[in-house]
Every structure is written in structure tokens, then in C-alpha cells.
Design a protein around this motif. Sequence first.
Motif, mmCIF file in Angstrom:
data_model
loop_
_atom_site.group_PDB
_atom_site.id
_atom_site.type_symbol
_atom_site.label_atom_id
_atom_site.label_comp_id
_atom_site.label_asym_id
_atom_site.label_seq_id
_atom_site.Cartn_x
_atom_site.Cartn_y
_atom_site.Cartn_z
ATOM 1 N N VAL A 49 0.851 -1.196 0.000
ATOM 2 C CA VAL A 49 0.000 0.000 0.000
ATOM 3 C C VAL A 49 0.887 1.246 0.000
ATOM 4 C CG1 VAL A 49 -1.829 1.252 1.178
ATOM 5 C CG2 VAL A 49 -1.759 -1.253 1.310
ATOM 6 N N PRO A 50 0.929 1.987 -1.117
ATOM 7 C CA PRO A 50 1.701 3.233 -1.154
ATOM 8 C C PRO A 50 0.900 4.392 -0.581
ATOM 9 C CG PRO A 50 0.727 2.845 -3.290
ATOM 10 C CD PRO A 50 0.321 1.674 -2.417
ATOM 11 N N ASN A 51 1.584 5.442 -0.215
ATOM 12 C CA ASN A 51 0.914 6.661 0.244
ATOM 13 C C ASN A 51 1.870 7.826 0.062
ATOM 14 O OD1 ASN A 51 2.416 7.166 2.963
ATOM 15 N ND2 ASN A 51 1.808 5.008 3.060
ATOM 16 N N GLY A 57 -4.717 8.298 -3.830
ATOM 17 C CA GLY A 57 -5.788 7.591 -4.528
ATOM 18 C C GLY A 57 -5.406 6.165 -4.859
ATOM 19 N N VAL A 58 -4.137 5.959 -5.206
ATOM 20 C CA VAL A 58 -3.653 4.610 -5.495
ATOM 21 C C VAL A 58 -3.769 3.741 -4.246
ATOM 22 C CG1 VAL A 58 -1.661 3.226 -6.190
ATOM 23 C CG2 VAL A 58 -2.078 5.436 -7.284
ATOM 24 N N GLY A 59 -3.285 4.266 -3.118
ATOM 25 C CA GLY A 59 -3.333 3.510 -1.870
ATOM 26 C C GLY A 59 -4.751 3.185 -1.444
ATOM 27 N N GLY A 89 5.106 3.402 1.733
ATOM 28 C CA GLY A 89 5.346 4.841 1.721
ATOM 29 C C GLY A 89 5.229 5.411 0.324
ATOM 30 N N GLN A 90 6.126 6.314 -0.002
ATOM 31 C CA GLN A 90 6.130 6.904 -1.341
ATOM 32 C C GLN A 90 7.009 6.048 -2.254
ATOM 33 O OE1 GLN A 90 6.708 11.113 -1.347
ATOM 34 N NE2 GLN A 90 6.319 11.333 -3.530
ATOM 35 N N VAL A 109 2.564 -14.656 5.421
ATOM 36 C CA VAL A 109 1.804 -14.540 4.177
ATOM 37 C C VAL A 109 2.309 -15.543 3.145
ATOM 38 C CG1 VAL A 109 1.279 -12.102 4.579
ATOM 39 C CG2 VAL A 109 3.280 -12.718 3.210
ATOM 40 N N GLN A 110 1.376 -16.062 2.334
ATOM 41 C CA GLN A 110 1.741 -17.006 1.275
ATOM 42 C C GLN A 110 1.835 -16.337 -0.087
ATOM 43 O OE1 GLN A 110 -1.499 -17.735 2.911
ATOM 44 N NE2 GLN A 110 -1.331 -19.800 3.763
ATOM 45 N N VAL A 111 1.230 -15.146 -0.216
ATOM 46 C CA VAL A 111 1.246 -14.421 -1.484
ATOM 47 C C VAL A 111 1.232 -12.931 -1.180
ATOM 48 C CG1 VAL A 111 -1.277 -14.555 -1.672
ATOM 49 C CG2 VAL A 111 0.076 -14.116 -3.721
ATOM 50 N N VAL A 112 1.910 -12.155 -2.031
ATOM 51 C CA VAL A 112 1.957 -10.702 -1.878
ATOM 52 C C VAL A 112 1.470 -10.056 -3.170
ATOM 53 C CG1 VAL A 112 3.484 -8.692 -1.644
ATOM 54 C CG2 VAL A 112 3.805 -10.685 -0.166
ATOM 55 N N LEU A 113 0.552 -9.094 -3.041
ATOM 56 C CA LEU A 113 0.119 -8.280 -4.169
ATOM 57 C C LEU A 113 0.961 -7.019 -4.133
ATOM 58 C CD1 LEU A 113 -3.777 -8.544 -3.814
ATOM 59 C CD2 LEU A 113 -2.127 -10.236 -4.631
ATOM 60 N N CYS A 114 1.766 -6.813 -5.162
ATOM 61 C CA CYS A 114 2.777 -5.762 -5.093
ATOM 62 C C CYS A 114 2.620 -4.749 -6.217
ATOM 63 C CB CYS A 114 4.167 -6.389 -5.150
ATOM 64 S SG CYS A 114 5.458 -5.263 -4.626
ATOM 65 N N SER A 115 2.709 -3.469 -5.884
ATOM 66 C CA SER A 115 2.631 -2.388 -6.861
ATOM 67 C C SER A 115 3.852 -1.493 -6.728
ATOM 68 C CB SER A 115 1.355 -1.568 -6.642
ATOM 69 O OG SER A 115 1.358 -1.000 -5.340
ATOM 70 N N GLY A 116 4.115 -0.716 -7.783
ATOM 71 C CA GLY A 116 5.285 0.153 -7.795
ATOM 72 C C GLY A 116 6.465 -0.577 -8.404
ATOM 73 N N SER A 117 6.889 -0.171 -9.592
ATOM 74 C CA SER A 117 7.921 -0.918 -10.318
ATOM 75 C C SER A 117 9.204 -1.084 -9.520
ATOM 76 C CB SER A 117 8.230 -0.213 -11.646
ATOM 77 O OG SER A 117 7.098 -0.169 -12.470
#
Length: 384
Positions: A49-51, A57-59, A89-90, A109-117
Motif C-alpha cells: 500500500v503506497p501513500n 488515490g492509489v493507496g 510509503g512513497q 503470508v503465502q502471497v503478496v500483491l505488489c505495486s510500484g515498479s
Amino acid sequence: MVVLRLRHARIVAATAVMLAMAACGGDGGTSSNTPGAPSASTLKLGVCVPNGPGLAGVGEGIEKGADLGAQKVSADGGPAVEIVPIDTGQLNTDLAMENAQKAVEQNGVQVVLCSGSNVVSAIVPYLERRGVASLLISSSATPYTNGAKLAQQMQALPATEASAMWDFLASGGPAARRVGVLYVDYEFGQSMATAAQDAARKAGQEVVAVESYPQGSTDVRSQLAKVLAANPDAIFLASTSGDDAGLAVRQGRELGYSGVFLSNSGAKTAALSSLPTARDGVYVSGNDVPAATPGPLSDLVARTTIHALLTYDSVVEAGTAARAVGGSITGRALIDEIRRAGGSAPTAGKYTFRPDGSTDMAFGVFRVSASGFEQVHTYTPLAG
């Protein structure tokens, strides 16, 4: 359905699961042997979760999209889904790594949903070593091109986004012979800018200027002035969000530019569509949001970003795979099942998962209008 909100995690479970556990006096550690019954095993799912500036809005879209996805898994019969937020974070790689390690080593956790290249590139090697699957809500191809075995793409890559936009331009879109590029200076922006330049040159267009700005910038007039000095008739904005793209569009119009703006899916947010100066000559590529998308999810996407839909779909994919896997939920088993099922999970969007980690998905081009985003082009073939 029962929703428990904890300090470090959120658990969404079917009421039937809880009642069955209580009736048996069990602790939820074993699976039911009844055919079709929900598994009592818990899917522990980390969500990046970014912020920060331009990312709120993305977070929000990611957090609430994950909750809606967990509710869908629950409504379809489980398993219980424990959502473990991973604060990035950012898009800070050190913070992301620290919190990803906590999610794996403390929460299991068994799986991670990841965003941000950049975050994806930083933490996926660690997740691979720990046997944790990753679903990538990111346009970075780095993990699977570097040999990751447990990573699956859930978003189109920059080359696909650029191909969709230039396919539109070649199919009756605005004329563009001289193209300027303005990009946010971090991994995604760099990759997206390169893909746009490649697509423009392949189409026989001249790339007349390329400028960048730091992430979180609140003024890009100086960079825009350099691009405008080259007299482009189209400017491609490689942006992480509608806030970024909206800033460039607004300040570009203030500087007297009346030509076309083009951008990528990250810009497809209310922050851009609500901008009056964006309602003439602004086009973005983006994931298709099917008409059958559930109302709360569709509203969330419209209010935040496409990340909401991608997160929802990722949770549904993981939950559906976990139900099929049964009692022993591992990263390897989840990825194998997601690929075996071939996109048959009840997601909002449609996906075809490839064994190498890439993914085909519905994509298009949208024009900013007074009513929001109007789809003006569908890109085929779908290439992830």
C-alpha cells in the motif's frame, strides 16, 4: 460474512467457516473433507500500500479493492482471507523491504500483491527465496525477465501500453508527427518513456524532446517549457497517477500548449478527468472496466485508480486458487493453480496467464470528457 479489523491485519471470512469451526471445536487448522465445502485454511495475503503526494488515490484503491476482493472470495465459499497491509510509503524500497519481511516472517503470508515498479524489483527476489508467490499490480517486467518463478503479472507492461496508444493513433486518432515526452524519473516512468519513444519511432514519428521530473513534483513548468520549445504536436506523459498527469496538462495549457496529450493507465483517475483543461485533446491507455463490474468496485475505480480493480481481481484469483489447492496453501501451489486455471476465476477483468509470468488482458484507449473517460479504441492483439 464476518469482518475482523486488527491492528496489523484484516480478516474476511465466510460466516459458514466460522460456524463450522465453532461446531467442531477446532482451531481452523484443518480442511473439511466435505466435497464443495469451504476450506478452513486461511489465505494470508500481503498487500503493498503506497501513500504520499500523488499516491493517496492509489493507496485507497488498493486497500478498498483488496477488501472487496476478500468479500467476493468469502461470498463464493472461502477460504478465509487475512489481508496484511505492507506500507511502502512513497514507493520507498527500504521501507517496502522491511515491511515485506515482517509480513512474511511474522504474519506468514503465502502471497503478496505488489505495486510500484521499483518496489516490485526490490522485494520479489526476497519473496522468491522465501517461497512466497507475488501478483504484480505493476508494469515492471523485471521480476520474471530475471527468472522469478513465483511471480505473475496482473498489469500490462509499458510496451503494451505504448502499443495500444500508437495503434489508436494509426487507426484514426489525432495526427502526431512530432512527439515530446515528459516522464516521472523513477523506474516505471523511465520504462514507459522508453516504450513511448520506441513506438513513436516505429510509427515514423520524430521524438523532438525528452524531459523528466522528480517524483512528487508540484511544478513541472520548466520541463514543459523545454519540451514546448521543440514544437511538438503531441506530448506523451509517462505518469504514475492522475495527479501527475493532471499537473502537466494544467501547466502545459497555462504555458499556451493547445496540442494533444497522451498518457498511460496510471493517469486514468478522477484527478485527471475532473480537470476542465483536460477535456479537450487528452487520451490515456488503460485497462478495460467491463460493464458487468460490480457497482461498489466500479465506483471505487472511478473515484481512485485502476489499481482498485487490479487488486480486487488479484485477491479473487488468489482466493479461488487457494480454495482449489485445499489445506496446504503454498506460494508454489497458488501460482501453479492460477496458471492451470487459465483466468477462469470470477474476476471483473479477463486475463490469460502465461507460464513465464506474463499475462494477456483487455486494454484500450480512453478520451477524457466531461463525463469521465470515454473508450475510443480497443487494442488487439492483447499482449502482456
